[in-house]
Every structure is written in C-alpha cells, then in structure tokens.
Scaffold this motif. Sequence first.
Motif, short mmCIF file in Angstrom:
data_model
loop_
_atom_site.label_atom_id
_atom_site.label_comp_id
_atom_site.label_asym_id
_atom_site.label_seq_id
_atom_site.Cartn_x
_atom_site.Cartn_y
_atom_site.Cartn_z
N VAL A 1 -17.71 -46.13 -12.82
CA VAL A 1 -17.31 -45.47 -11.56
C VAL A 1 -18.50 -44.94 -10.77
O VAL A 1 -18.32 -44.15 -9.85
CB VAL A 1 -16.30 -44.33 -11.83
N ASP A 2 -19.71 -45.35 -11.12
CA ASP A 2 -20.94 -45.00 -10.39
C ASP A 2 -21.34 -43.53 -10.47
O ASP A 2 -22.32 -43.13 -9.84
CB ASP A 2 -20.84 -45.41 -8.91
N ARG A 3 -20.60 -42.72 -11.19
CA ARG A 3 -20.99 -41.33 -11.41
C ARG A 3 -20.61 -40.93 -12.83
O ARG A 3 -19.66 -41.48 -13.40
CB ARG A 3 -20.26 -40.36 -10.46
N GLU A 4 -21.34 -39.96 -13.36
CA GLU A 4 -20.91 -39.36 -14.62
C GLU A 4 -19.84 -38.30 -14.33
O GLU A 4 -19.59 -37.94 -13.18
CB GLU A 4 -22.09 -38.75 -15.36
N VAL B 1 -9.56 -32.81 -9.50
CA VAL B 1 -10.77 -33.62 -9.41
C VAL B 1 -11.63 -33.12 -8.25
O VAL B 1 -11.12 -32.88 -7.16
CB VAL B 1 -10.43 -35.11 -9.20
N ARG B 2 -12.90 -32.97 -8.50
CA ARG B 2 -13.84 -32.63 -7.43
C ARG B 2 -14.97 -33.65 -7.42
O ARG B 2 -15.48 -34.03 -8.48
CB ARG B 2 -14.41 -31.22 -7.62
N HIS B 3 -15.37 -34.07 -6.22
CA HIS B 3 -16.49 -34.98 -6.05
C HIS B 3 -17.70 -34.12 -5.67
O HIS B 3 -17.79 -33.64 -4.54
CB HIS B 3 -16.20 -36.00 -4.96
N LEU B 4 -18.60 -33.92 -6.60
CA LEU B 4 -19.72 -33.01 -6.37
C LEU B 4 -20.93 -33.78 -5.83
O LEU B 4 -21.33 -34.80 -6.40
CB LEU B 4 -20.11 -32.31 -7.69
N PRO B 5 -21.52 -33.29 -4.75
CA PRO B 5 -22.71 -33.96 -4.21
C PRO B 5 -23.92 -33.68 -5.10
O PRO B 5 -23.91 -32.78 -5.95
CB PRO B 5 -22.87 -33.30 -2.83
N ALA B 6 -24.96 -34.46 -4.88
CA ALA B 6 -26.21 -34.24 -5.61
C ALA B 6 -26.83 -32.91 -5.18
O ALA B 6 -26.70 -32.48 -4.03
CB ALA B 6 -27.18 -35.38 -5.35
N THR B 7 -27.45 -32.24 -6.13
CA THR B 7 -28.16 -31.00 -5.84
C THR B 7 -29.60 -31.16 -6.33
O THR B 7 -29.97 -32.18 -6.90
CB THR B 7 -27.50 -29.81 -6.57
N ASP C 1 -29.28 -31.64 -10.07
CA ASP C 1 -28.37 -32.61 -10.68
C ASP C 1 -28.03 -33.73 -9.71
O ASP C 1 -28.23 -33.62 -8.51
CB ASP C 1 -27.07 -31.90 -11.11
N VAL C 2 -27.46 -34.80 -10.28
CA VAL C 2 -27.03 -35.96 -9.50
C VAL C 2 -25.58 -35.77 -9.09
O VAL C 2 -24.92 -34.78 -9.45
CB VAL C 2 -27.19 -37.26 -10.32
N THR C 3 -25.04 -36.71 -8.31
CA THR C 3 -23.63 -36.65 -7.95
C THR C 3 -22.77 -36.78 -9.21
O THR C 3 -23.11 -37.51 -10.14
CB THR C 3 -23.27 -37.78 -6.97
N LEU C 4 -21.66 -36.07 -9.23
CA LEU C 4 -20.77 -36.05 -10.38
C LEU C 4 -19.32 -36.03 -9.94
O LEU C 4 -19.00 -35.63 -8.82
CB LEU C 4 -21.02 -34.80 -11.24
N TYR C 5 -18.43 -36.45 -10.84
CA TYR C 5 -17.02 -36.13 -10.73
C TYR C 5 -16.76 -34.99 -11.71
O TYR C 5 -17.13 -35.08 -12.88
CB TYR C 5 -16.14 -37.32 -11.08
N GLU C 6 -16.14 -33.93 -11.22
CA GLU C 6 -15.82 -32.80 -12.09
C GLU C 6 -14.31 -32.68 -12.23
O GLU C 6 -13.58 -32.75 -11.23
CB GLU C 6 -16.39 -31.51 -11.52
N LEU C 7 -13.84 -32.53 -13.45
CA LEU C 7 -12.42 -32.33 -13.71
C LEU C 7 -12.20 -30.88 -14.13
O LEU C 7 -12.88 -30.38 -15.03
CB LEU C 7 -11.93 -33.27 -14.82
N GLU C 8 -11.24 -30.25 -13.49
CA GLU C 8 -10.92 -28.84 -13.80
C GLU C 8 -9.54 -28.77 -14.44
O GLU C 8 -8.54 -29.12 -13.82
CB GLU C 8 -10.92 -28.00 -12.52
#
Length: 314
Positions: free
Chosen positions: A156-159, A208-214, A217-224
């Motif tokens: 999915v191109d992101r961790e 689900v949150r789509h987190l931008p790169a900071t 860190d790199v871009t991520l998918y975050e599950l809450e």
Amino acid sequence: MITLEYVAAPANPEVFRQAVESAITRIYCPDIGNRLMRHKAHILINVSHGALGSTPEIDKMLDQIGYVRPGSTLAQFMRRIEACTLLTRLAQDDTPASVVHWTQSNQLFPGEMFDTLAAGAVPGPLHVHPYLYGGGESPGGKALAGIRTFGAAHFVDREVRIEPSELPWSANFETILAFLRVATIPNGYIIPDTDTFGPEDGSLSYRVRHLPATGDDVTLYELEPLMYREYDFQSETYVPRERAFDDRNMPADLTPEVASEKQELLDEWGAKRAMAEGIGGRFEVRARNPQPGASPPPQPTGFGVRRVFGRKAG
C-alpha cells in the motif's frame, strides 16, 4: 528471474541483527540465537523481474537515476511473492531449515513454522513485520503496546502504525492485516482519511488516518482503536451504531446551509458508498451527537451489524 545459491558456510550474522532484536522474533522463535549459532550452511533464493536481478547495490543505483524497474505493479509483486514462497517450501521438502529469513519483511521464522505461514492469506504475518514497542501502562494498570510495521509499504506504499494501546498486540496486528486486505482484494481501496472500518459483525471499529511525512518520520497510515467488544474496550470518541442515519436523506440539523456544500458532501458519501459496496461492504454515516428528540442510545454490546465503512458526521 529466479536464482538459487547453496552456500556451504554459515550466513553473516550481521544480516540478521535487526530481525533478531525485534520482539516478535523472540515470540515466534525463543531459541533463535541457538539456531543461528549452530547453522553450518544456507540457501539464498531470489525472485525478481528483469535480467538485472535485485541486490542492494543495483537497487540503489537504479533509484539514483530514477529508473522504474519492471514488475512494479502490485499484481507482479504478488506473483513474485507466490513464486518465492513455493521455492522456499520446495527447498525444505527433504529437511526443514532451522531458520528461514524472509527478507521482504525482514523476519526470522523457525523452519517448521514456515509452511503454516506460507499457506495463509496475502498479505499476512509472513509479509508484514510488526515491530512492537512499549508505551507504559493505562490508568487501569494494563501494559500498553504499539505496532509499527515493516513490509506493509510493499502492498500500500506506506507502513502502518498503531499507537500504544491496552488491546493485545495480536488483536491490533490482525486489524492491520484486515486493513491491508481491504486495500489489495479485487476492487479494494485504502480506507479514506478519518473514516472508520470494521468487520461485518460489528465487533470492532478502528479509525484510519493518513499521516503526512514529518521531519522525524515518513508518511504513514495510522489506525486508532475505537471499539473492540471481545476485550470490553471502547474509546471516548467511539460513535455507537445507533446514531447512524440515511446518508441519502441528511437530517436537517446536519445539513450545510450552502447548497453547494451539501451537494459536495452527498457526492463524497456517494463515492465512498460505491467503493464499499464494490467489495461487498456497506457504507454508513453516524452522527456524533444524538438526533434531536432521540432517546439515549443503548450500550453497544450485543448488537450485530454488517461490515461498516463510514464517516462520523458532526
């Protein structure tokens, strides 16, 4: 291109250092240290598209010149996974390996465990490395564990990350795998940013949150985690199913006053409904606050629902 190389000598232990230090390796294979110390030979199996093969040096060079390697589609990647899995099983037909190092997810498994993992769904525990990290304790004294994946980006191109939670890490990991499978099945898709998802029986819900790169860190998918019935878990931000409404007939108190904004919202919901129904799911919208005049919703234990992929309105 497929290559197999038999090496009549132990492998370089430095190759395994990061995988050995992962907590999941000690869970899967408590005697991993002894297994690695006593091995006397190893087999290298490589499956790649194109005549160049794949080594860290070649990959780095091609990346530097912006070369798009052949076989870069998800379907082609899955085909390579299938071939490599089959070859690894065949290599163990006579004598199981003491350890299998699956480099795509940088994981170490006991050889006798590999067949079980290989027979599972893709992506599965073989393909996604759940790096576990601690986060103290909850107010109730439960240990908190978070997950950061390695290997999910191949699909999915992101961790994917789940912040430290009182839920068992294994329950959160299975939800990560479910999220990845929704994205990779026929007609599948990435759950949109801030939307929630859960199984058909309504037993759990995650946002689900789509987190931008900071900078860190790199871009991520975050599950809450929002709700997990089996473990009597419910967050303060969970919106019960009893607050769902017909997204084709928006309640007056939730309807934007500007007609164009209302139409934009209806179009968004319609597009998401089509995606959910395309994989046999169901799209649902819930109001964060109770409807005017509605009775207080009952506790969310014991209710049965179908799969929900919905945005929480309000």
